[in-house]
Design an enzyme around this catalytic site. Structure first.
Site, PDB file in Angstrom:
ATOM      1  N   ILE A  52       0.973  -1.196  -0.130  1.00 28.08           N
ATOM      2  CA  ILE A  52       0.036  -0.273  -0.279  1.00 28.08           C
ATOM      3  C   ILE A  52       1.023   1.224  -0.003  1.00 28.08           C
ATOM      4  O   ILE A  52       0.670   2.263  -0.410  1.00 28.08           O
ATOM      5  CB  ILE A  52      -1.164   0.150   1.126  1.00 28.08           C
ATOM      6  CG1 ILE A  52      -1.866   1.122   0.978  1.00 28.08           C
ATOM      7  CG2 ILE A  52      -0.262   0.363   2.513  1.00 28.08           C
ATOM      8  CD1 ILE A  52      -3.707   1.004   1.761  1.00 28.08           C
ATOM      9  N   TYR A  53       2.147   1.103   0.435  1.00 33.86           N
ATOM     10  CA  TYR A  53       2.935   2.100  -0.041  1.00 33.86           C
ATOM     11  C   TYR A  53       2.690   2.785  -1.124  1.00 33.86           C
ATOM     12  O   TYR A  53       3.741   2.406  -2.281  1.00 33.86           O
ATOM     13  CB  TYR A  53       4.347   1.768   1.625  1.00 33.86           C
ATOM     14  CG  TYR A  53       4.104   1.334   2.458  1.00 33.86           C
ATOM     15  CD1 TYR A  53       3.530   1.974   2.866  1.00 33.86           C
ATOM     16  CD2 TYR A  53       5.429   0.956   2.555  1.00 33.86           C
ATOM     17  CE1 TYR A  53       3.095   1.439   4.403  1.00 33.86           C
ATOM     18  CE2 TYR A  53       5.355   0.390   4.130  1.00 33.86           C
ATOM     19  CZ  TYR A  53       4.222   0.668   4.845  1.00 33.86           C
ATOM     20  OH  TYR A  53       4.655   0.358   6.244  1.00 33.86           O
ATOM     21  N   ASP A  54       2.065   4.058  -1.481  1.00 32.07           N
ATOM     22  CA  ASP A  54       2.765   4.993  -2.818  1.00 32.07           C
ATOM     23  C   ASP A  54       1.604   4.372  -3.278  1.00 32.07           C
ATOM     24  O   ASP A  54       2.337   4.325  -4.505  1.00 32.07           O
ATOM     25  CB  ASP A  54       3.602   5.696  -3.370  1.00 32.07           C
ATOM     26  CG  ASP A  54       4.262   7.103  -1.888  1.00 32.07           C
ATOM     27  OD1 ASP A  54       3.426   7.233  -1.621  1.00 32.07           O
ATOM     28  OD2 ASP A  54       4.969   6.933  -2.150  1.00 32.07           O
ATOM     29  N   ASN A  55       0.771   3.308  -3.391  1.00 33.73           N
ATOM     30  CA  ASN A  55      -0.354   2.521  -4.025  1.00 33.73           C
ATOM     31  C   ASN A  55       1.147   1.082  -4.719  1.00 33.73           C
ATOM     32  O   ASN A  55       0.777   1.726  -5.651  1.00 33.73           O
ATOM     33  CB  ASN A  55      -0.988   2.844  -5.020  1.00 33.73           C
ATOM     34  CG  ASN A  55      -2.355   3.191  -3.788  1.00 33.73           C
ATOM     35  OD1 ASN A  55      -3.057   3.206  -2.894  1.00 33.73           O
ATOM     36  ND2 ASN A  55      -2.828   4.425  -4.062  1.00 33.73           N
ATOM     37  N   GLY A  56       1.729   0.389  -4.203  1.00 26.30           N
ATOM     38  CA  GLY A  56       2.779   0.208  -4.948  1.00 26.30           C
ATOM     39  C   GLY A  56       4.548   0.506  -5.353  1.00 26.30           C
ATOM     40  O   GLY A  56       5.107  -0.146  -5.995  1.00 26.30           O
TER      41      GLY A  56
END
Length: 339
Positions: A52-56
């Site tokens: 999920i960090y920066d959506n991948g």
């Protein structure tokens, strides 16, 4: 840097790990790769991220940064929180786990993940299904170990029992917030982890910057800080914390330490804590954080800190990381028919 086994079954990891939630906050992927190199050169071998960090995007940046260095690190990632805010791409179901791992493997540019963790509990999925799915990935060689994140003690026990019942590989680690201001896991989570031989990775050891001493009475909020950006979990006008910071600063000064050094060293004093995840955004921050490596605190210092924040206390319960569904109003109140 010293390394230690992640519980009784996991790999050896450095006492400080590299957390990557903020890796791309103020850096390009190229600058991020240099920061990863700096961490590895300093002796850090544990790198923790999440899909999920920066959506991948953070996983992709790490994939680029670790080319040619993959065998030097214990690479950990997490799944479970909604990708792009989509609830159908979240949770701990077998359906999502087998899809999410392929996505992470592709973004990270690797054939296997050392430690694959469920980012938050999923009350909608039986823990047996989650444990069995992780075991399936282990048997397939796509992950080496599985772990949990922000699990309450009872769910940690349930996951261990589920693995025993299924003949599956048990979770080897738990990841949770822990700092002088966030001591709730001392009550049950850390003792349960010790009982079951589970390693613990702890995050937010400086409580959003509070335990660096950057927020003080009568001083302006530093520009670029979490409090200045309006983060609701880091309010610089918290009177209880402001008073505690003054007391902790006196303890650190008397010990000849910065408040940051004392706070980071404190997290490693608990015998159940395996590794502390640091989240630097710049090379200078990483250098500063690593000055705490090798510092040990005397019993007098630890006793003095306990007088400021009692063992097991949450100074701000919002920092616990997860609210059990049972505390929701619709779960606590009898539904009554209205006339």
């Amino acid at each position: 840097m010293q390394t230690t086994p992640l519980g009784t079954r996991g790999p050896k990891v450095s006492r400080f790990g590299f957390g990557t939630m903020s890796l791309l906050t103020s850096q390009t992927p190229t600058e991020a790769a240099k920061l990863v190199d700096q961490a590895i050169d300093s002796g850090i071998n544990l790198i923790d991220t999440a899909d999920i960090y920066d959506n991948g995007a953070v996983e992709e940046a790490l994939g680029q940064a670790l080319r040619g260095k993959r065998d030097k690190v214990v690479l950990a990632t997490k799944l479970g929180l909604p990708m792009n805010g989509d609830p159908t791409r979240s949770g701990g179901s077998r359906r999502w786990i087998v899809q999410a791992v392929e996505d992470s493997l592709r973004r990270l540019g690797t054939d296997y993940i050392d430690l694959y963790q469920l980012h938050r509990p999923d009350p909608k999925t039986p823990i047996e299904e989650t444990v069995a799915a992780f075991d399936e990935l282990t048997q397939a060689g796509k992950i080496r170990f599985a772990g949990s994140s922000v699990f309450p003690a009872e769910l940690i026990v349930q996951s261990q029992w589920a693995a025993e019942k299924l003949g599956a590989a048990p979770f080897v680690s738990e990841q949770a917030p822990y700092s002088i201001f966030v001591r709730g896991i001392e009550r049950a989570v850390l003792p349960v982890c010790r009982q079951y031989g589970i390693g613990t990775l702890v995050w937010s050891p400086l409580n959003g910057g509070w335990l660096t001493g950057k927020y003080r009475r009568g001083k302006p909020v530093p520009g670029g800080s979490r409090a200045a950006s309006g983060n609701p979990f880091v309010r610089a006008d918290d009177e209880r914390k402001l008073a505690m910071v003054e007391a902790l600063a006196e303890i650190a000064d008397a010990a000849g330490l910065t408040m940051m050094q004392m706070s980071l060293a404190w997290t490693l004093e608990h015998p159940a804590v395996t590794s502390v995840l640091l989240g630097p955004r710049t090379p200078e921050q990483l250098d500063q954080l690593l000055t705490a490596d090798g510092i040990t605190l005397t019993p007098d210092i630890l006793d003095a800190i306990d007088l400021v924040v009692a063992p097991g206390d949450y100074v701000d319960p919002r920092n616990a990381g997860w609210v059990p569904p049972g505390l929701q109003a619709d779960q606590r109140r009898t539904k009554r028919e209205t006339a």
